[in-house]
Design a protein around this motif. Structure first.
Motif, short mmCIF file in Angstrom:
data_model
loop_
_atom_site.label_atom_id
_atom_site.label_comp_id
_atom_site.label_asym_id
_atom_site.label_seq_id
_atom_site.Cartn_x
_atom_site.Cartn_y
_atom_site.Cartn_z
N PHE A 13 3.32 -0.13 -7.42
CA PHE A 13 2.76 -1.38 -6.92
C PHE A 13 3.63 -1.84 -5.77
O PHE A 13 4.80 -2.16 -5.94
CB PHE A 13 2.70 -2.43 -8.04
CG PHE A 13 1.56 -2.21 -8.99
CD1 PHE A 13 0.36 -2.91 -8.85
CD2 PHE A 13 1.66 -1.28 -10.01
CE1 PHE A 13 -0.70 -2.70 -9.71
CE2 PHE A 13 0.60 -1.06 -10.89
CZ PHE A 13 -0.58 -1.76 -10.73
N ASP A 14 3.04 -1.87 -4.59
CA ASP A 14 3.78 -2.11 -3.36
C ASP A 14 4.56 -3.42 -3.41
O ASP A 14 4.10 -4.43 -3.94
CB ASP A 14 2.81 -2.14 -2.17
CG ASP A 14 3.53 -2.06 -0.84
OD1 ASP A 14 4.59 -1.44 -0.78
OD2 ASP A 14 3.00 -2.62 0.14
N LEU A 36 0.05 1.49 -4.28
CA LEU A 36 -1.05 0.54 -4.26
C LEU A 36 -0.65 -0.67 -3.43
O LEU A 36 0.32 -1.36 -3.75
CB LEU A 36 -1.41 0.11 -5.69
CG LEU A 36 -1.69 1.23 -6.69
CD1 LEU A 36 -2.18 0.64 -8.01
CD2 LEU A 36 -2.69 2.24 -6.14
N LYS A 37 -1.40 -0.94 -2.38
CA LYS A 37 -1.04 -2.01 -1.44
C LYS A 37 -2.19 -2.98 -1.28
O LYS A 37 -3.35 -2.68 -1.59
CB LYS A 37 -0.67 -1.42 -0.09
CG LYS A 37 -1.73 -0.49 0.51
CD LYS A 37 -1.36 -0.01 1.89
CE LYS A 37 -1.54 -1.12 2.92
NZ LYS A 37 -1.38 -0.62 4.30
N ALA A 60 -0.93 5.78 0.52
CA ALA A 60 -1.14 4.35 0.33
C ALA A 60 -2.61 4.11 0.01
O ALA A 60 -3.50 4.62 0.70
CB ALA A 60 -0.75 3.58 1.58
N VAL A 61 -2.86 3.35 -1.04
CA VAL A 61 -4.22 3.07 -1.49
C VAL A 61 -4.41 1.55 -1.48
O VAL A 61 -3.67 0.82 -2.13
CB VAL A 61 -4.45 3.62 -2.91
CG1 VAL A 61 -5.87 3.32 -3.37
CG2 VAL A 61 -4.17 5.11 -2.96
N GLU A 62 -5.38 1.08 -0.72
CA GLU A 62 -5.65 -0.36 -0.69
C GLU A 62 -6.36 -0.80 -1.96
O GLU A 62 -7.35 -0.19 -2.37
CB GLU A 62 -6.49 -0.73 0.54
CG GLU A 62 -5.73 -0.65 1.84
CD GLU A 62 -6.48 -1.29 2.99
OE1 GLU A 62 -7.60 -1.82 2.76
OE2 GLU A 62 -5.97 -1.27 4.13
N LEU A 347 -5.27 6.74 1.60
CA LEU A 347 -6.25 7.31 0.68
C LEU A 347 -7.09 6.18 0.14
O LEU A 347 -6.58 5.09 -0.14
CB LEU A 347 -5.51 8.03 -0.46
CG LEU A 347 -6.30 8.97 -1.38
CD1 LEU A 347 -6.80 10.17 -0.58
CD2 LEU A 347 -5.40 9.45 -2.51
N SER A 348 -8.39 6.41 0.00
CA SER A 348 -9.24 5.38 -0.58
C SER A 348 -9.04 5.33 -2.09
O SER A 348 -8.61 6.30 -2.71
CB SER A 348 -10.71 5.66 -0.27
OG SER A 348 -11.16 6.78 -0.99
#
Length: 359
Positions: A13-14, A36-37, A60-62, A347-348
């Motif tokens: 968790f960013d 996770l950002k 990085a995954v939004e 990455l999605s």
């Protein structure tokens, strides 16, 4: 990435500070880390300060943690992970339904790593702070700096990274070993103040034996000893002198053309006079001239480099301690591991979920 943690999946968790560095180190060791950002529009001012270096080696995954659909997808990732690391204030993850109990109910083998300044419990647990605040309560900050001025901020290497990130990494690794041996995950509570306390063990030990004073610049390793401190040179550069042992001290005196018979290394009463003498001598030459003068001797005298100079210093070059683009190379090193870390990627959430789904 290749490395000893290949096959270990980590959900990060960013956040700022220790979690980011811990994620980088674990990814450099070969773990598959998903960072996770926040969505781009919701990012805070400092969110991307890590850039290509601190965010390397992982995707990085939004994620919108206010979205029920995204939260459900995150739960799926956690269910497929070996490790979760987070650095929110106590209670934040619980309010999201992602606390240790909830996540380990999804995945009993999960190692749940948490890092905060004060820890998950205690009267300061909910108090905000930064590296300097945490360090100030450990005794370590008080021991640093000159005797005639306030302690200086020693970058954020000690509490954030030494007491926080590195203790989180070591706790996570211990948790992974325990989970693989016993099938149950661990909750790792890494408090920066606790970690700095452990890092300060030597000084507590010296103090217990009456060998460490609470006064600054009055001890063997805090600049009080003239043979263990830095000196200014003629060109404004600095030289580091660390001639602790008598043999090395003798080599220092030889290099400075001082008669060893006239100096008692451990006579503390003579330290101020000897320091002043050293100051005068080192001010007569440029930094690199002194470095060359002492090269190959046992005097333990080295130049104090800038970050830019450190990247091209011969020792660093020989060990390829920096990547071609100037970033610090992964450390420690392992046989067969990649010497150059992978770049940060995007990455999605859907793609991450599909990649981590069984089968």
């Amino acid at each position: 990435m290749t490395g000893p943690l290949a096959g270990v999946r980590i959900v990060e968790f960013d956040g700022l500070g220790p979690v980011t560095l811990a994620g980088m180190v674990l990814a450099d060791m070969g773990a598959e880390v998903l960072r996770l950002k926040r969505p781009a529009g919701a990012a805070l001012a400092f969110d991307e300060v890590g850039g290509a270096i601190l965010h390397r080696s992982r995707a990085a995954v939004e994620v919108d943690l206010k979205s029920a659909a995204d939260l459900e997808a995150v739960r799926g990732l956690i269910g497929a992970a070996d490790v979760l690391i987070e650095g929110f204030r106590p209670g934040v993850m619980e309010r999201l339904g992602l606390g240790p109990d909830a996540c380990q109910a999804l995945n009993p083998r999960l190692v749940y790593g948490r890092v905060t300044g004060w820890g998950q419990t205690g009267p300061l647990a909910d108090q905000v702070g930064h590296d300097l605040n945490y360090l100030g309560l450990t005794g370590a900050l008080h021991a640093m700096g000159g005797a005639d001025r306030p302690p200086p901020p020693p970058l954020n290497l000690i509490a954030d990274y030494g007491g926080g990130a590195m203790m989180l990494v070591s706790g996570v690794l211990a948790g992974v070993i325990a989970a693989r041996a016993g099938g149950r995950g661990q909750v790792v509570d890494a408090a920066m103040t606790d970690g700095v306390g452990v890092l300060s063990s030597l000084f507590h030990a010296l103090g217990a034996r009456g060998l460490w004073s609470s006064a600054r610049e009055a001890n063997l390793l805090d600049g009080g000893a003239p043979f263990y401190r830095c000196y200014a040179c003629r060109d404004g550069g600095f030289i580091a002198v660390a001639a602790l042992e008598p043999r090395f001290f003798a080599a220092l005196l030889t290099g400075l053309e001082i008669d060893a018979a006239e100096v008692n290394q451990y006579d503390r009463d003579s330290w101020p006079t000897l320091q002043a003498h050293f100051e005068g001598l080192f001010a007569t030459r440029d930094r690199d001239a002194w470095a060359a003068h002492f090269a190959g001797t046992e005097a333990c005298v080295t130049p104090v480099l800038t970050f830019a100079e450190a990247r091209t210093y011969p020792q660093a070059t020989a060990r390829q301690a920096f990547t071609p683009d100037g970033a610090p190379a992964p450390a420690p090193r392992f046989d067969g591991a990649a010497a150059v870390p992978a770049r940060a990627t995007a990455l999605s959430l859907a793609a991450a979920t599909a990649a981590w789904s069984p089968g």
